[in-house]
Design a protein around this motif. Structure first.
Motif, PDB file in Angstrom:
ATOM      1  N   GLN A  18      -4.813  -0.891  -1.832  1.00 35.22           N
ATOM      2  CA  GLN A  18      -4.792  -1.541  -0.201  1.00 35.22           C
ATOM      3  C   GLN A  18      -3.556  -0.763  -0.468  1.00 35.22           C
ATOM      4  N   ARG A  19      -2.556  -0.140  -0.728  1.00 32.94           N
ATOM      5  CA  ARG A  19      -1.128   0.121   0.090  1.00 32.94           C
ATOM      6  C   ARG A  19      -1.595   1.761  -0.053  1.00 32.94           C
ATOM      7  N   LYS A  20      -2.089   1.802  -1.245  1.00 33.57           N
ATOM      8  CA  LYS A  20      -2.657   3.597  -1.088  1.00 33.57           C
ATOM      9  C   LYS A  20      -3.576   3.904   0.204  1.00 33.57           C
ATOM     10  N   LEU A  21      -4.636   3.147   0.184  1.00 31.76           N
ATOM     11  CA  LEU A  21      -5.632   3.618   1.268  1.00 31.76           C
ATOM     12  C   LEU A  21      -4.817   3.728   2.645  1.00 31.76           C
ATOM     13  N   GLN A  22      -3.490   2.759   2.655  1.00 32.57           N
ATOM     14  CA  GLN A  22      -3.036   2.280   4.236  1.00 32.57           C
ATOM     15  C   GLN A  22      -2.662   4.224   4.295  1.00 32.57           C
ATOM     16  N   GLU A  23      -2.344   4.594   2.979  1.00 33.82           N
ATOM     17  CA  GLU A  23      -1.454   5.476   3.108  1.00 33.82           C
ATOM     18  C   GLU A  23      -2.368   7.292   2.851  1.00 33.82           C
ATOM     19  N   LEU A  28      -4.496  10.907   6.743  1.00 34.64           N
ATOM     20  CA  LEU A  28      -5.472  11.602   7.000  1.00 34.64           C
ATOM     21  C   LEU A  28      -5.166  12.064   8.974  1.00 34.64           C
ATOM     22  N   GLN A  29      -5.217  10.801   9.625  1.00 37.27           N
ATOM     23  CA  GLN A  29      -5.002  10.874  11.095  1.00 37.27           C
ATOM     24  C   GLN A  29      -3.985  11.495  11.339  1.00 37.27           C
ATOM     25  N   GLU A  30      -2.714  11.953  10.442  1.00 37.61           N
ATOM     26  CA  GLU A  30      -1.471  12.764  11.226  1.00 37.61           C
ATOM     27  C   GLU A  30      -2.079  14.148  11.175  1.00 37.61           C
ATOM     28  N   ASP A  51      -9.029  12.316  -0.121  1.00 37.02           N
ATOM     29  CA  ASP A  51      -8.511  10.898  -0.858  1.00 37.02           C
ATOM     30  C   ASP A  51      -9.060   9.729  -0.162  1.00 37.02           C
ATOM     31  N   VAL A  52      -9.231   9.196   0.766  1.00 35.91           N
ATOM     32  CA  VAL A  52      -9.774   8.517   1.881  1.00 35.91           C
ATOM     33  C   VAL A  52     -11.067   7.408   0.992  1.00 35.91           C
ATOM     34  N   TRP A  53     -12.344   8.219   0.526  1.00 34.31           N
ATOM     35  CA  TRP A  53     -13.026   8.403   0.163  1.00 34.31           C
ATOM     36  C   TRP A  53     -13.480   7.836  -1.130  1.00 34.31           C
TER      37      TRP A  53
END
Length: 95
Positions: A18-23, A28-30, A51-53
């Motif tokens: 979960q924390r990795k997903l936030q990161e 991705l946003q950056e 990475d998100v997928w």
């Protein structure tokens, strides 16, 4: 691939992923922001998106979520957004 995703999430644990997903979402946003400001590359967006997928797929397998339900929900939400755009919903309800 499902077994691979399950191995990964079980190894690191749900809370860590979960924390990795936030990161990864932040990265991705950056990448998108940098690209839109002319200082990034599409390849960076693609890499961060993958990475998100990867993590999302881990959660999908871990929680045994139905691919068909996800597809149907995706279509439903896309149509809802298009209808809201057509009806002016977002102009009247800014995000």
């Amino acid at each position: 691939m499902a077994n691979d995703y399950l191995k990964i999430i079980n190894h690191f644990g749900v809370n860590n992923q979960q924390r990795k997903l936030q990161e990864e979402v932040f990265e991705l946003q950056e990448a998108i922001t940098k690209y839109e400001n002319g200082i990034g590359h599409k390849e960076e967006i693609e890499e961060e998106l993958v990475d998100v997928w990867l993590i999302l797929r881990q959660f999908k397998v871990f929680y045994r979520l139905s691919p068909l339900n996800a597809l149907l929900m995706n279509r439903k939400k896309c149509k809802r957004t298009l209808n809201r755009m057509k009806e002016g919903y977002y102009e009247n309800n800014p995000r």
